[in-house]
Design a protein around this motif. Structure first.
Motif, mmCIF file in Angstrom:
data_model
loop_
_atom_site.group_PDB
_atom_site.id
_atom_site.type_symbol
_atom_site.label_atom_id
_atom_site.label_comp_id
_atom_site.label_asym_id
_atom_site.label_seq_id
_atom_site.Cartn_x
_atom_site.Cartn_y
_atom_site.Cartn_z
ATOM 1 N N UNK A 93 1.910 5.860 8.916
ATOM 2 C CA UNK A 93 0.950 6.796 9.500
ATOM 3 C C UNK A 93 -0.002 7.298 8.418
ATOM 4 N N UNK A 94 -1.295 7.196 8.721
ATOM 5 C CA UNK A 94 -2.351 7.664 7.826
ATOM 6 C C UNK A 94 -3.134 8.749 8.543
ATOM 7 N N UNK A 95 -3.373 9.856 7.849
ATOM 8 C CA UNK A 95 -4.183 10.949 8.386
ATOM 9 C C UNK A 95 -5.283 11.232 7.383
ATOM 10 N N UNK A 96 -6.516 11.236 7.875
ATOM 11 C CA UNK A 96 -7.692 11.446 7.018
ATOM 12 C C UNK A 96 -7.689 10.506 5.815
ATOM 13 N N UNK A 97 -7.283 9.251 6.051
ATOM 14 C CA UNK A 97 -7.312 8.237 5.009
ATOM 15 C C UNK A 97 -6.136 8.244 4.058
ATOM 16 N N UNK A 98 -5.217 9.180 4.242
ATOM 17 C CA UNK A 98 -4.082 9.325 3.324
ATOM 18 C C UNK A 98 -2.784 8.942 4.032
ATOM 19 N N UNK A 99 -1.946 8.164 3.347
ATOM 20 C CA UNK A 99 -0.643 7.826 3.899
ATOM 21 C C UNK A 99 0.238 9.067 3.893
ATOM 22 N N UNK A 100 0.815 9.402 5.064
ATOM 23 C CA UNK A 100 1.642 10.606 5.162
ATOM 24 C C UNK A 100 3.093 10.315 5.506
ATOM 25 N N UNK A 101 3.422 9.064 5.825
ATOM 26 C CA UNK A 101 4.820 8.744 6.038
ATOM 27 C C UNK A 101 5.100 7.975 7.303
ATOM 28 N N UNK A 102 6.386 8.028 7.690
ATOM 29 C CA UNK A 102 6.881 7.337 8.869
ATOM 30 C C UNK A 102 7.299 8.323 9.945
ATOM 31 N N UNK A 103 8.162 7.866 10.834
ATOM 32 C CA UNK A 103 8.555 8.668 11.995
ATOM 33 C C UNK A 103 9.217 9.990 11.655
ATOM 34 N N UNK A 104 10.223 9.961 10.782
ATOM 35 C CA UNK A 104 10.905 11.218 10.445
ATOM 36 C C UNK A 104 9.995 12.130 9.637
ATOM 37 N N UNK A 105 9.115 11.549 8.829
ATOM 38 C CA UNK A 105 8.157 12.371 8.067
ATOM 39 C C UNK A 105 7.207 13.106 9.011
ATOM 40 N N UNK A 106 6.708 12.408 10.021
ATOM 41 C CA UNK A 106 5.780 13.033 10.976
ATOM 42 C C UNK A 106 6.490 14.140 11.746
ATOM 43 N N UNK A 107 7.714 13.875 12.157
ATOM 44 C CA UNK A 107 8.482 14.903 12.877
ATOM 45 C C UNK A 107 8.711 16.129 11.991
ATOM 46 N N UNK A 108 9.045 15.911 10.713
ATOM 47 C CA UNK A 108 9.275 17.037 9.792
ATOM 48 C C UNK A 108 7.983 17.807 9.531
ATOM 49 N N UNK A 109 6.875 17.089 9.359
ATOM 50 C CA UNK A 109 5.584 17.756 9.156
ATOM 51 C C UNK A 109 5.215 18.595 10.378
ATOM 52 N N UNK A 164 0.803 -1.224 0.000
ATOM 53 C CA UNK A 164 0.000 0.000 0.000
ATOM 54 C C UNK A 164 0.834 1.271 0.000
ATOM 55 N N UNK A 165 1.999 1.219 0.669
ATOM 56 C CA UNK A 165 2.752 2.457 0.898
ATOM 57 C C UNK A 165 4.128 2.486 0.236
ATOM 58 N N UNK A 166 4.576 1.354 -0.261
ATOM 59 C CA UNK A 166 5.868 1.310 -0.927
ATOM 60 C C UNK A 166 7.051 1.052 -0.017
ATOM 61 N N UNK A 167 6.819 0.911 1.281
ATOM 62 C CA UNK A 167 7.914 0.641 2.213
ATOM 63 C C UNK A 167 7.510 -0.437 3.201
ATOM 64 N N UNK A 168 8.486 -1.201 3.618
ATOM 65 C CA UNK A 168 8.259 -2.321 4.530
ATOM 66 C C UNK A 168 8.416 -1.900 5.982
ATOM 67 N N UNK A 169 8.885 -0.686 6.194
ATOM 68 C CA UNK A 169 9.198 -0.227 7.545
ATOM 69 C C UNK A 169 7.958 0.321 8.251
ATOM 70 N N UNK A 170 8.061 0.430 9.553
ATOM 71 C CA UNK A 170 7.048 1.091 10.364
ATOM 72 C C UNK A 170 7.742 2.253 11.075
ATOM 73 N N UNK A 171 6.969 3.245 11.501
ATOM 74 C CA UNK A 171 5.521 3.307 11.434
ATOM 75 C C UNK A 171 5.028 3.645 10.037
#
Length: 110
Positions: free
Chosen positions: A78-94, A69-76
């Motif tokens: 994270x989906x917001x409002x039904x949309x994939x927004x990324x992993x840990x560093x992505x959430x921190x940057x956002x 679904x997301x193109x990566x095997x890693x976690x986390x």
């Protein structure tokens, strides 16, 4: 596990913020820490869920489907409002850029 994709999609559809995580993953802890500060403010507690997938007996299937679904095997994952927004560093940057709070203020499509 019956239709893993359907189970994942149902969870994503029912929550404003859905996090697929592993308990001892440092990037998962990073994402959860950032998101937790918005629970009770921009995120209603009932609209936020963390699924620790390593506790699930179908863990491998879940992780494989999340990769599809997301193109990566890693976690986390994270989906917001039904949309994939990324992993840990992505959430921190956002969060650092102010984009995360804006995403969380938006109403869900439901």
């Amino acid at each position: 596990m019956a239709n893993v994709k359907k189970i994942i999609n149902d969870k994503i559809a029912k929550k404003k913020v859905m996090v697929f995580s592993k308990q001892h993953c440092s990037f998962c802890l990073m994402a959860k820490k950032v998101l937790q500060k918005y629970v009770g403010k921009e995120i209603e507690p009932e609209d936020y869920e963390v699924w620790e997938i390593n506790d699930d007996p179908n863990y491998s299937q879940l992780q494989e489907e999340l990769k599809n679904m997301t193109g990566a095997h890693t976690v986390p994952r994270v989906f917001i409002n039904g949309k994939f927004v990324g992993g840990g560093t992505d959430i921190r940057a956002l969060d650092s850029s102010g984009q995360l709070v804006e995403m969380l203020k938006k109403k869900t499509n439901a």
